[in-house]
Design a protein around this motif. Structure first.
Motif, short mmCIF file in Angstrom:
data_model
loop_
_atom_site.label_atom_id
_atom_site.label_comp_id
_atom_site.label_asym_id
_atom_site.label_seq_id
_atom_site.Cartn_x
_atom_site.Cartn_y
_atom_site.Cartn_z
N ILE A 6 1.05 -0.93 0.08
CA ILE A 6 0.43 -0.06 -0.12
C ILE A 6 0.86 0.99 -0.31
O ILE A 6 0.74 2.35 -0.52
CB ILE A 6 -0.93 0.35 0.96
CG1 ILE A 6 -1.73 -0.81 1.09
CG2 ILE A 6 -1.63 1.86 1.60
CD1 ILE A 6 -3.16 -1.29 2.26
N GLU A 7 1.99 1.21 1.17
CA GLU A 7 3.00 2.44 0.88
C GLU A 7 3.26 2.70 -0.82
O GLU A 7 3.65 3.83 -0.99
CB GLU A 7 3.97 1.89 2.01
CG GLU A 7 4.52 3.02 2.68
CD GLU A 7 5.80 2.83 3.86
OE1 GLU A 7 6.27 3.23 3.42
OE2 GLU A 7 4.86 2.41 4.91
N THR A 8 4.04 1.78 -1.73
CA THR A 8 4.13 1.93 -2.65
C THR A 8 3.04 2.46 -3.46
O THR A 8 3.64 3.08 -4.30
CB THR A 8 5.11 0.48 -2.71
OG1 THR A 8 4.67 -0.74 -2.22
CG2 THR A 8 6.57 0.15 -3.65
N LEU A 9 2.32 1.84 -2.95
CA LEU A 9 1.58 1.71 -4.00
C LEU A 9 1.10 3.75 -4.11
O LEU A 9 0.75 4.59 -5.16
CB LEU A 9 0.26 1.73 -3.77
CG LEU A 9 -0.37 0.12 -4.48
CD1 LEU A 9 -1.44 -0.34 -4.85
CD2 LEU A 9 -0.25 0.22 -6.53
N LEU A 10 0.68 4.28 -2.66
CA LEU A 10 1.11 5.10 -2.06
C LEU A 10 1.71 6.58 -2.67
O LEU A 10 1.16 7.72 -3.29
CB LEU A 10 0.23 5.86 -0.70
CG LEU A 10 -0.56 5.51 -0.40
CD1 LEU A 10 -0.79 5.77 1.64
CD2 LEU A 10 -1.85 6.43 -0.77
N LYS A 11 3.19 5.60 -3.03
CA LYS A 11 4.37 6.37 -3.58
C LYS A 11 4.04 6.81 -4.35
O LYS A 11 4.33 7.66 -5.18
CB LYS A 11 5.47 5.93 -3.29
CG LYS A 11 6.34 6.09 -1.49
CD LYS A 11 7.20 6.13 -1.38
CE LYS A 11 8.48 5.66 -0.03
NZ LYS A 11 9.17 4.46 0.18
N LYS A 12 3.11 6.27 -5.14
CA LYS A 12 3.75 5.85 -6.99
C LYS A 12 2.68 6.80 -7.71
O LYS A 12 2.56 8.13 -7.91
CB LYS A 12 2.69 4.51 -7.38
CG LYS A 12 3.63 3.98 -8.68
CD LYS A 12 2.89 2.99 -9.44
CE LYS A 12 2.94 2.97 -10.17
NZ LYS A 12 2.28 1.01 -10.52
N ILE A 13 1.18 7.34 -6.60
CA ILE A 13 0.22 8.30 -7.14
C ILE A 13 0.98 9.23 -6.57
O ILE A 13 0.63 9.95 -7.16
CB ILE A 13 -0.20 7.69 -5.93
CG1 ILE A 13 -1.18 6.74 -6.46
CG2 ILE A 13 -2.05 8.77 -6.02
CD1 ILE A 13 -2.93 5.84 -5.79
N GLN A 14 1.36 9.07 -5.08
CA GLN A 14 1.94 10.77 -4.81
C GLN A 14 3.43 11.47 -6.68
O GLN A 14 3.49 12.52 -6.94
CB GLN A 14 2.29 10.55 -3.97
CG GLN A 14 1.60 11.27 -2.70
CD GLN A 14 2.99 11.05 -1.47
OE1 GLN A 14 3.83 9.91 -1.31
NE2 GLN A 14 2.15 10.80 -0.60
N TYR A 15 3.96 9.95 -6.59
CA TYR A 15 4.46 10.59 -8.09
C TYR A 15 4.14 11.26 -9.11
O TYR A 15 4.39 12.29 -9.88
CB TYR A 15 5.96 9.87 -8.26
CG TYR A 15 7.16 9.25 -7.29
CD1 TYR A 15 7.83 10.14 -7.29
CD2 TYR A 15 7.43 8.09 -6.89
CE1 TYR A 15 8.64 9.81 -6.00
CE2 TYR A 15 8.65 7.85 -6.36
CZ TYR A 15 8.99 8.97 -5.78
OH TYR A 15 10.53 8.35 -4.87
N LYS A 16 2.78 10.26 -9.33
CA LYS A 16 2.29 10.49 -9.94
C LYS A 16 1.66 12.05 -10.37
O LYS A 16 1.50 12.89 -11.14
CB LYS A 16 1.22 9.52 -10.36
CG LYS A 16 1.15 8.63 -11.65
CD LYS A 16 0.54 7.69 -12.02
CE LYS A 16 0.62 6.41 -12.76
NZ LYS A 16 0.18 5.03 -12.71
N ILE A 17 1.21 12.51 -8.99
CA ILE A 17 0.36 13.95 -9.01
C ILE A 17 1.81 14.86 -8.93
O ILE A 17 1.25 15.95 -9.33
CB ILE A 17 -0.58 13.42 -7.43
CG1 ILE A 17 -1.12 12.95 -7.47
CG2 ILE A 17 -0.81 15.09 -7.20
CD1 ILE A 17 -1.17 12.88 -5.71
#
Lengths: 452, 268
Positions: free
Chosen positions: A389-400
């Motif tokens: 979940i953390e990695t996914l969140l990070k991914k989303i943050q990067y995308k943002i």
């Protein structure tokens, strides 16, 4: 082992890899394309009354039943970790809610839905029950046959390419929960023929909960602890020695015992050494107690052996070592004990009881260990989930972040375009102005010429 | 006239009772004595001796610390409702209907649409579902308990209120079906069918759509919201003057509820 049809979703097209579901063995009768007698008996309303032979009525017939059933099971399998509730299902199904509730309760009770749901919000009774059957759980589970390796390879390829995130292997995924392994434990429980599985379950629960240390055992069963005191000490020494000797990592130990060629007893012995001494002691205690309860002669034998132990500690030490060397050296050890204790006729019986107790101990410890591993795996799973979940969140943050940058670039370009546009308009205006200035005098001259 | 025969395996008429597993009568008490008001709803077993009623009334008054003047009207109210129920007993009621598409028949195989619209303390709950009045094995209390469990409703008064509401609607339908039977037997005039005819026709057609040979009992996804429970929790200060249980069955106008709901939405 179940035929694959029972455990896979039969509706899926054959070409694509089938989805695998592990379902409880008790619901192995289930078929997507048929209605089993169990269903007919449990819900006779759909099949024309008590006999279950007729075709029912317009609102209650086998066709309607299958529509209801398939929908509910399908709905549950959309997310097997979540507990499906009746209220959730009923909105999508037209029909008498009383009947639907009965159907839902039947599916729930027979393990066709909600069998691996973890997020049960308010069902403490059920959870307790689950804790109670820990020892039997592996036996009750049915494992689908392992799909071809290509299936896994495909999956791995896809997952790896997509996220670049590799999961570390779980402690017990490969070795403990693999069907072969589990069957060993299951059959061991059966062959031991302890007859008092309940007590074992209790014991295992208590030990793994950490509630039961040696002190507690002594208090709760003061009578029998005296009897097995010698045994406990033995076991403790033994296991302490072993663990001091090698300190092997857990995985190594597990793999060493994975080998299917070694005998069951050897594997049990290995598992026994893998746990802490107090678990072992508790298991030993319970083993002797159960044996004593089963057979008063056993109790006598233990008492006698205890006396003997006091006299010559090492003689019973041999017997205890049997715990760890039963496998190959079984006969050899028996011979040893024989020679050691030839003087007494009853010794043979004593030895037999002690061996039985040792076997029981080993099994109990193995079970306790299995539960510990299961717990550990659960924790690991949780950790992994958290990290995912953390990695996914990070991914989303990067995308943002990326999008924000893009937006800034867009803004810049927009202003640049606006500027260009402005300058173009200016240019156009000036050029038009020039044009007019150039043209007007000419026209005027023309005008003048024509006028004149 | 197209007629589809349904429910062949079931007896078409049985002597009057609550169309549920337990023959329990819904009782609603609403009395006012000296400016004090007592409202309550519960179920009563009509087989219990009437002497139980007086002790129940006394006990309730004592538990709720109501003056003894409440006991006689309470007794009267309960006895009156039980007497009404018993007046139907011994008569036959029809549980099964034939589905006639051209005629207005309310229920297919006895399945009726029940609607729940209640406010209990601070919880507002609305729901609708199909209930088969011909299923004499039904259990409104169990249904209500499942609903409350599934939705994690903590208020212990909600479940019983839902069950009583279901029972009231079932009671109404059952008593109506008795009068239909009575009129059919006497053949004086055509029996008036259940409450609203146009709605009933739609209902029957809907059901045929689901249960016909080409239909599917699985509702369309966009219809789901119609048949799922909706719950609102109102905060205390908005709950109005009387903190006591207020039950709005579907027969009552919903205006008040809407107002309350709006108020709660605005406050958010």
């Amino acid at each position: 082992m179940s035929p694959p049809a029972a455990a896979t979703s039969g509706d899926a097209p054959q070409s694509s890899p089938r989805e695998l579901y592990t379902i409880p063995a008790s619901s192995g009768w289930f078929r997507w394309d048929a209605i089993h007698d169990t269903e007919r008996q449990a819900l006779p309303e759909f099949f024309g009354g008590a006999g279950g032979a007729g075709f029912g009525t317009a609102t209650r017939n086998p066709r309607i039943y299958r529509e209801y059933r398939d929908f509910i099971i399908g709905k549950y399998r959309e997310d097997p970790t979540r507990r499906l509730t009746f209220t959730e299902v009923r909105r999508a199904l037209a029909g008498d809610v009383t009947l639907l509730r009965k159907l839902f309760a039947f599916l729930d009770a027979s393990g066709l839905i909600n069998f691996s749901a973890t997020t049960s919000s308010a069902r403490p009774a059920r959870q307790q029950q689950e804790a109670g059957v820990v020892v039997e759980a592996p036996v009750g589970l049915q494992v689908t046959p392992r799909p071809p390796a290509s299936y896994f390879a495909e999956e791995k390829k896809g997952g790896g390419a997509e996220s670049g995130f590799r999961l570390p292997p779980l402690t017990s995924y490969n070795d403990v929960f693999w069907p072969g392994r589990r069957l060993y434990v299951g059959s061991a429980v059966k062959t031991a023929r302890m007859g008092s599985l309940k007590r074992w379950r209790l014991l295992v629960n208590q030990t793994t909960d950490g509630k039961m240390n040696q002190q507690v055992v002594k208090e709760s069963s003061s009578q029998s602890t005296e009897v097995v005191d010698g045994m406990q000490i033995d076991v403790k020494e033994d296991s302490a020695d072993k663990s001091a000797d090698e300190h092997p990592t857990k995985r190594r130990r597990l793999f060493s015992s994975v080998d299917a060629t070694t005998s069951l007893m050897e594997q049990l012995a290995l598992l026994t050494t893998a746990t802490s001494p107090d678990v072992l002691a508790a298991a030993a205690d319970a083993a002797t107690k159960v044996l004593g309860n089963e057979n008063p002669q056993a109790r006598k034998a233990f008492r006698r052996s205890e006396r003997e132990y006091k006299n010559k500690a090492f003689s019973s030490n041999h017997v205890q070592k049997s715990d760890h060397k039963v496998g190959d050296q079984d006969t050899e050890m028996q011979g040893q004990t024989f020679t050691d204790k030839k003087q007494d006729k009853n010794v043979i019986a004593t030895t037999a009881y002690q061996v039985r107790a040792a076997v029981a101990t080993a099994i109990g410890v193995a079970a306790a260990r299995a539960k510990m591993l299961a717990d550990q795996e659960e924790r690991e799973m949780e950790l992994l989930m958290a990290s995912i979940i953390e990695t996914l969140l990070k991914k989303i943050q990067y995308k943002i972040k990326h999008f924000e940058e893009l937006e800034a670039i867009m803004d810049q370009e927009y202003t640049a375009i606006q500027e260009i546009k402005g300058s173009l308009i200016n240019d156009g205006l000036t050029s038009w102005g020039k044009h007019f200035r150039l043209e007007f005098p000419y026209r005027e001259m023309k005008c003048l010429c024509s006028c004149s | 006239m197209k007629t589809v025969s349904l429910g062949a395996s079931r007896p078409s008429a049985v002597s009057f009772r609550m169309p549920t597993r337990d023959n329990l009568v819904p009782i609603r008490v609403d009395i006012e004595v000296d400016g004090q008001r007592y409202r309550d709803a519960f179920t009563w077993n009509p087989r219990d001796p009437d002497s139980e009623i007086i002790s129940f009334a006394k006990r309730t008054a004592k538990d709720l610390k109501l003056p003894a003047t409440f006991v006689p009207p309470m007794l009267q109210s309960i006895q009156g409702q039980l007497a009404e129920f018993r007046s139907y007993e011994g008569q036959e009621m029809q549980l099964k209907e034939k589905l006639c598409l051209s005629r207005s028949v309310a229920n297919l195989n006895g399945a009726v649409n029940l609607q729940i619209d209640l406010r209990v303390n601070n919880t507002v709950i609305r729901d609708q579902f199909l209930w088969d009045i011909g299923n004499l094995d039904s259990d409104p209390e169990e249904f209500a308990r499942t609903l409350c469990d599934d939705l994690n409703i903590a208020d212990p008064e909600v479940g019983p209120a839902i069950a009583v509401s279901i029972r009231e609607q079932l009671y109404q339908i059952a008593s109506q079906s008795v009068s239909i039977m009575r009129e059919k037997v006497s053949k004086k005039r055509r029996a008036p069918e259940f409450s609203s005819n146009s709605k009933a026709v739609n209902n029957a057609v809907d059901l045929f759509k689901y249960f016909g040979s080409k239909g599917s009992v699985i509702r369309k996804r966009k219809e789901w919201y119609l048949y799922e429970p909706v719950i609102d929790v109102i905060r205390n200060e908005e709950a109005g003057g009387d903190g006591k249980e207020e039950l709005n069955s579907s027969s009552r106008p919903n205006k008040r509820l809407d107002e309350v709901k709006e108020a709660s939405l605005q406050s958010l």
